[in-house]
Design an enzyme around this catalytic site. Structure first.
Site, PDB file in Angstrom:
ATOM      1  N   LYS A   6      44.582  48.016  40.556  1.00 11.51           N
ATOM      2  CA  LYS A   6      45.715  47.792  39.257  1.00 11.51           C
ATOM      3  C   LYS A   6      45.483  47.963  37.875  1.00 11.51           C
ATOM      4  O   LYS A   6      44.292  46.550  37.945  1.00 11.51           O
ATOM      5  CB  LYS A   6      46.709  46.303  39.631  1.00 11.51           C
ATOM      6  N   CYS A  23      31.572  41.085  29.969  1.00 14.31           N
ATOM      7  CA  CYS A  23      31.584  39.969  30.006  1.00 14.31           C
ATOM      8  C   CYS A  23      30.764  38.735  29.944  1.00 14.31           C
ATOM      9  O   CYS A  23      30.494  37.546  29.782  1.00 14.31           O
ATOM     10  CB  CYS A  23      31.829  39.496  31.976  1.00 14.31           C
ATOM     11  N   GLU A  53      34.845  31.342  25.259  1.00 18.96           N
ATOM     12  CA  GLU A  53      34.496  32.428  25.068  1.00 18.96           C
ATOM     13  C   GLU A  53      35.423  33.434  24.312  1.00 18.96           C
ATOM     14  O   GLU A  53      36.356  33.396  24.469  1.00 18.96           O
ATOM     15  CB  GLU A  53      34.853  33.113  26.926  1.00 18.96           C
ATOM     16  N   GLU A  69      34.930  38.283  39.545  1.00 18.51           N
ATOM     17  CA  GLU A  69      33.842  38.190  38.638  1.00 18.51           C
ATOM     18  C   GLU A  69      35.058  38.152  37.309  1.00 18.51           C
ATOM     19  O   GLU A  69      35.425  38.399  37.111  1.00 18.51           O
ATOM     20  CB  GLU A  69      33.584  39.859  38.300  1.00 18.51           C
TER      21      GLU A  69
END
Ligand code: NAD
Length: 498
Positions: A192, A303, A400, A268
């Site tokens: 996906k 990331c 973040e 992750e």
């Protein structure tokens, strides 16, 4: 027309010539979503709609899971000799290499990254596929150290159906990191892609078919997280969920696994990675360039972005000046221009979110030293932004942002630097710059992080596992460690007449 574009005009010409596959790939067929619904794939550099893409939901997920399971049971892939799986995956890698400009362009158009950077991603994606393919026929099982009256075998077996849910920041590379080991290990995979970047995944499906992956072994369901993503995560027919994305969604996926069949969940997730610069590091100019690239590469939508820069106070002022000079050279440009270092932010929502953080940083009293605003041009562009004097309580120092915003902190001692670096919910990556080997090893061991970069940022190759600790997740992409995640161990105890 050249299929190896090198100039802006050639990339534009290739972009104008592209046609997009927009349908889901299910059981070897390209099909509309069962509901007939679509969603728009938008180019963030222009705001224009590129294509209307099939919007899959729970019904499509159910259908794909059935086909994936049937393929697994048929065994054309799951029971194929590893060396033969290797050959098919290497063929896919070759096809990706032959079409790498087109694949890179699809990611650039879909999510705004510069083409030169997207081409780098293709090398990473193809390299991963080759590495995992080459590894699979070199992975041995075990014979346990039993007595003569028995034989203990430890066999590795594929898990069954793996659903891979990936983000938009490195669309095809993150895809390859997931599907390469999962397919190599013999699983059926349902991918996906992010709703913000589905196009390269659908092109990949065409190439996978051409490479000879059997029917139902690799399927692609474009659509939203809360519809098709959620359905895959809750499915009783999915054995493993391999996810790259935000920590918030990662937590939801673990709940879905608990509410359904306790499927394996590899995560992750996000980061707020510290980059520690000690006064004894060499070549301050070059280190500043690396520190700037660590946050501004891919518009900061990385990331492992080095978003917290921790600098020893004795060199901080001079060092920040050098970082600002480097940032000046990294201004965003047309993503199709091969000389652009930064491109467009993925969409309007993310653009707004980043600008909100910048406003909050100013309001919280951090010192805005560079950037801080959107560019006056169509599309979603933000200048590389540097805040100095950030403290751990500030939102820009903790959360973040996933954009080109650097938070600079000062420290006076190694002890303080390590405490500050570890003062985070995240633990994905950390960097440290120093010429003192004793300090390097002391600090490396104390950093709470899945990976540590010493005198570099983001170094590594296919042989190195990639992943985090704490709320950055529990999975490991790349290397033989990722291959191991997609198989289970079967212990076989054979009694012998002696
Ligand atoms: P996201 O979590 O919003 O989405 C990731 C994927 O999950 C998308 O495909 C999305 O559709 C899907 N999703 C969303 N809600 C879902 C739900 N309820 N159920 C199932 N699927 C769902 O993340 P994003 O905005 O696409 O990507 C940015 C995030 O990814 C950042 O936090 C970044 O740090 C992280 N990331 C981590 C790594 C890593 O290796 N650790 C690499 C790249 C990106």
């Amino acid at each position: 027309m050249s299929t190896r574009p090198t100039t802006l005009a050639e990339w534009q010409a290739l972009a104008a010539s592209l046609s997009f596959e927009t349908r889901a790939f299910v059981d070897d067929q390209f099909v509309d979503a069962l509901s007939g619904e679509t969603f728009a794939s938008v180019n963030p550099a222009t705001g224009e709609t590129l294509a209307e893409v099939a919007s899959c939901d729970a019904a499509d997920a159910e259908r794909a899971v059935e086909h994936a399971r049937a393929a697994f049971e048929r065994g054309e892939w799951s029971r194929l000799a590893p060396g033969k799986r290797k050959a098919v995956l290497l063929r896919l890698a070759d096809l990706m290499a032959a079409h790498k400009h087109e694949l890179a362009l699809l990611d650039t158009l879909d999510m705004g990254k510069p083409v030169s950077s997207a081409l780098g991603d293709m090398a990473g994606a193809i390299g991963c596929l080759r590495h995992q393919a080459e590894s699979i026929d070199k992975l041995y099982g075990e014979v346990a150290p039993t007595g003569e009256e028995s034989l203990g075998l430890v066999l590795r077996e594929p898990l069954g159906v793996v659903a891979s849910i990936v983000p938009w920041n490195f669309p095809l590379m993150m895809t390859a990191w997931k599907i390469a080991p999962a397919l190599a290990a013999g699983n059926s995979v349902i991918l996906k892609p992010s709703e913000k970047s589905p196009l390269s995944a659908l092109r990949l499906a065409q190439l996978a078919r051409e490479a000879g992956l059997p029917r139902g072994v690799f399927q692609v369901l474009p659509g939203f997280g809360h519809t098709v993503g959620r359905a895959l995560a809750l499915s009783m027919g999915v054995d493993c969920l391999a996810f790259t994305g935000s920590t918030q969604v990662g937590k939801q996926l673990m709940q879905y696994a608990g509410e359904s069949n306790l499927k394996r969940v590899y995560l992750e997730c996000g980061g707020k990675s510290p980059n520690l610069v000690f006064a004894d590091c060499k070549h301050l100019e070059a280190v500043a360039e690396h520190a700037a690239a660590a946050i501004f590469h891919n518009q900061g939508e990385v990331c492992i972005a080095g978003s917290r820069l921790l600098v020893e106070n004795s060199i901080r002022e001079a060092f920040v000046d050098k970082v600002l000079a480097a940032a000046e050279r990294m201004q965003p440009g047309d993503p199709l221009d091969p000389d652009s270092f930064m491109g467009a932010i993925v969409d309007e929502t993310q653009h707004r979110r980043i600008l909100d953080y910048i406003r909050q940083g100013v309001a919280e009293g951090a010192q805005l030293r560079g950037g801080g605003a959107a560019l006056e041009r169509p599309g979603y562009f933000i200048a590389p932004t540097v805040f100095d004097g950030v403290t751990p309580e500030m939102a820009i120092g903790r959360e973040e942002i996933f954009g080109p915003v650097l938070a600079v902190f000062g420290f006076d001692s190694e002890e303080e630097a390590v405490a500050m670096a570890n003062d985070s919910d995240y633990g994905l990556a950390a960097g440290l710059w120093s010429q003192d080997i004793d300090r390097v090893m002391r600090v490396t061991r104390r950093l709470q992080s899945g990976q540590v970069f010493v005198n570099n940022w983001a170094g590594g190759d296919q042989s190195m596992p990639f992943g985090g600790v704490k709320q950055s997740g529990n999975g490991r992409d790349k290397s033989h460690h990722s291959l191991a995640e997609y198989s289970s161990l079967k212990s076989v105890w054979i009694s012998l007449d002696s």
